[in-house]
Design an enzyme around this catalytic site. Structure first.
Site, PDB file in Angstrom:
ATOM      1  CE1 TYR A   1      -3.958   2.168   0.654  1.00  0.00           C
ATOM      2  CE2 TYR A   1      -2.666   3.126   2.432  1.00  0.00           C
ATOM      3  CZ  TYR A   1      -3.780   3.153   1.607  1.00  0.00           C
ATOM      4  OH  TYR A   1      -4.706   4.169   1.739  1.00  0.00           O
TER       5      TYR A   1
ATOM      6  CB  VAL B   1      -8.915   2.125  14.748  1.00  0.00           C
ATOM      7  CG1 VAL B   1      -8.874   3.592  14.354  1.00  0.00           C
ATOM      8  CG2 VAL B   1      -8.943   1.965  16.237  1.00  0.00           C
TER       9      VAL B   1
ATOM     10  NE  ARG C   1      -2.691   5.293  12.659  1.00  0.00           N
ATOM     11  CZ  ARG C   1      -1.656   4.707  13.254  1.00  0.00           C
ATOM     12  NH1 ARG C   1      -1.012   5.332  14.232  1.00  0.00           N
ATOM     13  NH2 ARG C   1      -1.250   3.506  12.869  1.00  0.00           N
TER      14      ARG C   1
ATOM     15  CD  GLU D   1       8.047   1.880  -0.671  1.00  0.00           C
ATOM     16  OE1 GLU D   1       7.828   2.942  -1.272  1.00  0.00           O
ATOM     17  OE2 GLU D   1       9.078   1.691   0.009  1.00  0.00           O
TER      18      GLU D   1
ATOM     19  CE  LYS E   1      -3.623   4.731  -2.144  1.00  0.00           C
ATOM     20  NZ  LYS E   1      -4.715   5.373  -2.882  1.00  0.00           N
TER      21      LYS E   1
ATOM     22  CG  PHE F   1     -12.276   1.109  18.740  1.00  0.00           C
ATOM     23  CD1 PHE F   1     -11.718  -0.148  18.545  1.00  0.00           C
ATOM     24  CD2 PHE F   1     -11.469   2.117  19.278  1.00  0.00           C
ATOM     25  CE1 PHE F   1     -10.378  -0.405  18.853  1.00  0.00           C
ATOM     26  CE2 PHE F   1     -10.133   1.867  19.602  1.00  0.00           C
ATOM     27  CZ  PHE F   1      -9.585   0.610  19.387  1.00  0.00           C
TER      28      PHE F   1
ATOM     29  CB  SER G   1     -15.537   0.611  11.077  1.00  0.00           C
ATOM     30  OG  SER G   1     -14.246   0.323  10.615  1.00  0.00           O
TER      31      SER G   1
END
Ligand code: NAD
Ligand code: UDP
Length: 323
Positions: free
Chosen positions: A150, A192, A216, A152, A154, A196, A194
């Site tokens: 993902y 995270v 985050r 690299e 991007k 939680f 969704s």
């Protein structure tokens, strides 16, 4: 800033995913024609159901790793699974989606002379050693780990966008999106927020990976989409990369506690091992977006979580958790 006015034909790849579907809603509301292209790997027709009867909206099943021949004025390239569970499920396909997908969409943009937008990511900064992250920071990325397909992919897509801009004078808009949440996230996608919210609503244990002290910065989807559309109509010279996200930084433990508070859940916190290469901290420096677009997020985490919780609560009540 010079606005590009009038009705346009706009291609949104990944348009039936979480962010893509909100973007399609927004572009249709602005009066444009929207062609939504998706292979439904993580997206769903349910996300664009409200648009299916609209004559200005068209949904096409297509994989962006294959060439696409359509006539459009603008392209938003969002196709790519965004959740670690999904992008690590078939990592080779993830890199192909980012790299071949970018080549195909850039080739299309070149042929039809369309302006093209790339949904890049804060993951290009990897596990950052500078904090907060400005666009000038080159990042700290593992090229061979589980997240590399993902990260690299991007990064290579960004390279392609800037090479098409330099070599072919394409009009490009590259944004680096920081963690964004809201209604229409896939309930099982492992991200995270969704995770939680669904765990709290079900009364299941809240799974904190590692010590929960990693941070985050969470942006509500409506704020992000506002940034997308403002950037897309900005002057040609504004290519990005441009950070878009909410600078409000929270530890994962703080997020868990806030979700429990807002849902009134009796869920307990449960610790699980930290996935490899999990970034320790992440916070966007959005000075550039503020200056260029007069944009900044308007929604606090507490306020954005409320409609998100309502959305998942509704899904759980009607038993409509997509597979
Ligand atoms: P998502 O998984 O909900 O949406 C991605 C969409 O792309 C899905 O509809 C999926 O079916 C489609 N797709 C995947 N591979 C495809 C292919 N080969 N051909 C055609 N369609 C394909 O994720 P999202 O959160 O909506 O993310 C959208 C974009 O934004 C992605 O490019 C992602 O990397 C980027 N992004 C999102 C976030 C975030 O926090 N949501 C953060 C950084 C970057
Ligand atoms: N996380 C967690 N519990 C979960 C899912 C994620 O503690 O059930 C953590 C994860 O390890 C990471 C953070 O939450 O530190 C954000 O994870 P997410 O997958 O949402 O996004 P990303 O790591 O790509 O920012």
């Amino acid at each position: 800033m010079e606005p590009r006015l009038g009705r346009k034909r706009i291609l949104v790849t990944g348009g039936s995913g979480f962010l893509g579907s909100h973007l399609c809603d927004r572009l249709i509301a602005q009066g444009h024609d929207v062609l939504c292209v998706d292979n439904f790997f993580t997206g769903s027709k349910d996300n664009v159901r409200q648009l299916l009867d609209n004559p200005r909206f068209e949904l096409m099943r297509h994989d962006v790793t294959f060439p696409l021949y359509v006539e459009v004025d603008e392209i938003y390239n969002l196709a790519c699974p965004a959740s670690p569970i999904h992008y690590q499920f078939d990592p080779v396909q993830t890199t192909k989606t980012s790299v071949h997908g970018a080549i195909n969409m850039l080739g299309l943009a070149k042929r039809v002379k369309a302006r093209i937008f790339q949904a890049s990511t804060s993951e290009v900064y990897g596990d950052p050693q500078e904090h907060p992250q400005t666009e000038d920071y080159w990042g700290h990325v593992n090229p061979t780990g589980f997240r590399s397909c993902y990260d690299e992919g991007k990064r290579c897509a960004e390279t392609l966008f800037f090479d098409y801009w330099r070599q072919h004078q394409l009009s490009i808009k590259v944004v680096r999106i920081f963690n964004t949440y809201g209604p229409r996230m896939h309930p099982n996608d492992g991200r995270v927020v969704s995770n939680f919210v669904v765990q709290a609503l079900r009364g299941d244990p809240i799974t904190i990976f590692g010590d929960g002290e990693q941070s985050r910065s969470f942006c509500y989807v409506d704020d992000l989409i506002e940034g997308f559309v403002r950037f897309m109509v900005s002057d040609d010279a504004a290519t990005g990369p441009l950070n878009l996200g909410n600078p409000g930084e929270f530890t994962i433990r703080e997020l868990a506690e806030l979700v429990i508070d807002l849902t009134g859940s009796s869920s307990k916190l449960k610790t699980e091992p930290l996935p490899s290469d999990d970034p320790r901290q992440r916070q966007p420096d959005i000075s550039r977006a503020k200056k260029l677009l007069g944009w900044e997020p308007a929604t606090s985490l507490r306020d954005g979580l409320k409609p998100t919780i309502e959305y998942f609560d509704q899904l759980l009540k009607v038993g409509n958790i997509p597979g």
